[in-house]
Design an enzyme around this catalytic site. Structure first.
Site, PDB file in Angstrom:
ATOM      1  N   GLU A  21      -1.838  -3.352   4.434  1.00 27.51           N
ATOM      2  CA  GLU A  21      -1.205  -2.055   4.137  1.00 27.51           C
ATOM      3  C   GLU A  21       0.236  -2.040   4.636  1.00 27.51           C
ATOM      4  OE1 GLU A  21      -2.297  -0.161   1.670  1.00 27.51           O
ATOM      5  OE2 GLU A  21      -4.184   0.149   2.736  1.00 27.51           O
ATOM      6  N   HIS A  22       1.130  -1.545   3.788  1.00 27.20           N
ATOM      7  CA  HIS A  22       2.566  -1.490   4.076  1.00 27.20           C
ATOM      8  C   HIS A  22       3.123  -2.898   4.314  1.00 27.20           C
ATOM      9  CE1 HIS A  22       2.997   2.883   4.076  1.00 27.20           C
ATOM     10  NE2 HIS A  22       1.767   2.890   4.526  1.00 27.20           N
ATOM     11  N   ASP A  24       3.591  -4.910   1.371  1.00 30.22           N
ATOM     12  CA  ASP A  24       4.188  -5.386   0.106  1.00 30.22           C
ATOM     13  C   ASP A  24       5.711  -5.353   0.137  1.00 30.22           C
ATOM     14  OD1 ASP A  24       4.165  -2.563  -0.104  1.00 30.22           O
ATOM     15  OD2 ASP A  24       3.509  -2.537  -2.194  1.00 30.22           O
ATOM     16  N   GLY A 104      -2.803  11.965  -5.944  1.00 33.51           N
ATOM     17  CA  GLY A 104      -2.532  12.216  -4.527  1.00 33.51           C
ATOM     18  C   GLY A 104      -3.650  11.747  -3.606  1.00 33.51           C
ATOM     19  N   ALA A 105      -4.641  11.030  -4.155  1.00 32.32           N
ATOM     20  CA  ALA A 105      -5.767  10.583  -3.323  1.00 32.32           C
ATOM     21  C   ALA A 105      -5.576   9.153  -2.827  1.00 32.32           C
ATOM     22  CB  ALA A 105      -7.071  10.689  -4.111  1.00 32.32           C
ATOM     23  N   GLU A 138       9.457   4.353 -10.420  1.00 28.37           N
ATOM     24  CA  GLU A 138       9.099   5.087  -9.193  1.00 28.37           C
ATOM     25  C   GLU A 138      10.358   5.321  -8.345  1.00 28.37           C
ATOM     26  OE1 GLU A 138       6.195   6.333  -8.070  1.00 28.37           O
ATOM     27  OE2 GLU A 138       4.551   5.118  -8.836  1.00 28.37           O
ATOM     28  N   ASP A 149       0.724  -1.852  -6.143  1.00 28.46           N
ATOM     29  CA  ASP A 149      -0.143  -1.072  -7.029  1.00 28.46           C
ATOM     30  C   ASP A 149      -0.015  -1.503  -8.489  1.00 28.46           C
ATOM     31  OD1 ASP A 149      -0.721   0.122  -4.658  1.00 28.46           O
ATOM     32  OD2 ASP A 149       0.258   2.024  -5.092  1.00 28.46           O
ATOM     33  N   TYR A 198       6.830   7.877   3.779  1.00 27.77           N
ATOM     34  CA  TYR A 198       6.857   6.516   3.236  1.00 27.77           C
ATOM     35  C   TYR A 198       8.268   5.898   3.305  1.00 27.77           C
ATOM     36  CZ  TYR A 198       5.759   2.642   0.072  1.00 27.77           C
ATOM     37  OH  TYR A 198       5.580   1.401  -0.482  1.00 27.77           O
TER      38      TYR A 198
HETATM   39  C1  GLA Z   1       1.605   2.898  -1.653  1.00 30.38           C
HETATM   40  C2  GLA Z   1       2.722   2.124  -2.337  1.00 30.38           C
HETATM   41  C3  GLA Z   1       2.455   0.623  -2.224  1.00 30.38           C
HETATM   42  C4  GLA Z   1       2.146   0.187  -0.783  1.00 30.38           C
HETATM   43  C5  GLA Z   1       1.109   1.115  -0.156  1.00 30.38           C
HETATM   44  C6  GLA Z   1       0.920   0.837   1.308  1.00 30.38           C
HETATM   45  O1  GLA Z   1       0.399   2.744  -2.348  1.00 30.38           O
HETATM   46  O2  GLA Z   1       2.818   2.467  -3.698  1.00 30.38           O
HETATM   47  O3  GLA Z   1       3.552  -0.081  -2.754  1.00 30.38           O
HETATM   48  O4  GLA Z   1       3.319   0.120  -0.037  1.00 30.38           O
HETATM   49  O5  GLA Z   1       1.465   2.480  -0.306  1.00 30.38           O
HETATM   50  O6  GLA Z   1       0.344  -0.413   1.499  1.00 30.38           O
END
Ligand code: GLA
Length: 342
Positions: A21-22, A24, A104-105, A138, A149, A198
């Protein structure tokens, strides 16, 4: 004379992230997988304006004129407008969006919309190209998200999660054993990435990386210790340790060692909570409750955090009565074009 208007349709799934997570946007690694909920986009060419309609926010059809101020639109229309400007400027016709994904989930509803729309309006069906177009869109609407994603949405194989290396932009399919179950539990807390922290976390990671002189996802395990600022040190420690946990998780899964795989998930959650600051009391409580159950190997928040869902790695058939909406998911396939309606 054939008066049929050219039309095209595409479907794209949502995703959960198993671990990583976080990472990418830090040149690290992650193991997301697609799920069976998703978004369908139908496009019919014709006319001299572009109209979008959807069941997403019970909104009426909206005309997107080429000079409309993107900020004045509701979020999903704003993303459609940005995608069209990047992928198919000057497009006219009608775009209809339907989705089974809650927005948003933290299940990547934006990436599903983006990839399905790109495919429907004719963007080259090459995963990296699709993911980069979606990422640009985005960014254009103020969400500086990474590639995870849209890339997993575009590149997955059925029954497999996807190990992504963001430094090399390479992927490897990871088989998900039949005797494991992934349960997604919705906290009910909703967040939008743009209004979350974020962007702040991204900037903090960049600041930490510039102190180390290397992207955090490629930094050695002991590197964060050299960062004086305690907040930046924590952010760096999360990313560096999360990349290590991705490796542990993949190896453990391959070896059938689900206790170790689950342990990596639990550590990931703690790190996101304590070092990265993206959990919430509701997510912590769900993870704790899930982990106290016999049938659960491990659990963690999934996605950006600050609301959304947790995932639990379980024995098949686990009864996870946590009093909230849950989904038992298997990895789905990738986004694809659909046969247009006759
Ligand atoms: C969101 C972002 C992704 C990634 C995640 C955290 O989903 O769209 O690019 O950074 O948060 O892992």
């Amino acid at each position: 004379m054939n008066s049929a208007k050219p039309s095209a349709a595409a479907y794209a799934p949502g995703r959960v992230n198993l671990i990583g997570e976080h990472t990418d946007y830090n040149s690290g690694t992650a193991v997301p997988m697609t799920i069976s909920m998703g978004t369908e986009v139908r496009y019919e060419a014709g006319g001299d304006q572009l109209v979008v309609e959807s069941d997403l926010e019970r909104s009426a059809a909206v005309v997107i004129s080429p000079c409309v101020e993107i900020e004045s639109l509701v979020p999903w229309v704003r993303l459609c407008a940005a995608l069209v400007r990047i992928a198919a400027p000057g497009l006219t016709g009608r775009i209809a969006v339907t989705s089974s994904l809650p927005s948003g989930a933290g299940l990547a509803s934006s990436a599903a919309l983006g990839v399905a729309m790109c495919l429907a309006v004719g963007v080259k069906p090459e995963p990296i190209t699709l993911a980069q177009v979606c990422q640009k869109a985005e960014e254009a609407v103020g969400v500086p998200s990474g590639l995870m994603d849209p890339l997993v949405v575009a590149a997955s194989l059925p029954d497999h999660a996807l190990l992504i290396d963001f430094a090399e932009l390479s992927t490897r399919a990871i088989e998900l054993p039949e005797d494991l179950e992934i349960v997604v539990v919705d906290s009910g807390e909703r967040r939008t990435l743009s209004s979350s922290v974020y962007a702040e976390r991204r900037a903090e990671c960049e600041a930490a990386a510039s102190r180390l002189g290397v992207p955090l996802g490629l930094a050695p395990q002991d590197a964060p210790g050299a960062i004086g600022d305690p907040v930046l040190r924590g952010r760096a420690r999360h990313v560096v340790s999360e990349v290590r946990r991705v490796g542990t998780f993949v190896d453990a899964l391959g070896a059938g060692d689900y206790e170790t795989a689950g342990g990596a998930l639990i550590e990931s959650h703690r790190s996101l909570r304590d070092d990265f600051g993206v959990s919430t009391p509701a997510l912590d409580a769900l993870v704790e409750e899930a982990c106290s159950m016999e049938a659960v190997y491990g659990a963690r928040l999934t996605g950006a955090g600050l609301g959304g869902c947790i995932i639990a790695l379980c024995r098949p058939g686990a009864k996870l009565d946590l009093g909230t909406q849950l989904w038992r998911v298997r990895p789905g396939g990738a986004a694809h074009k659909l046969a247009p309606l006759a």
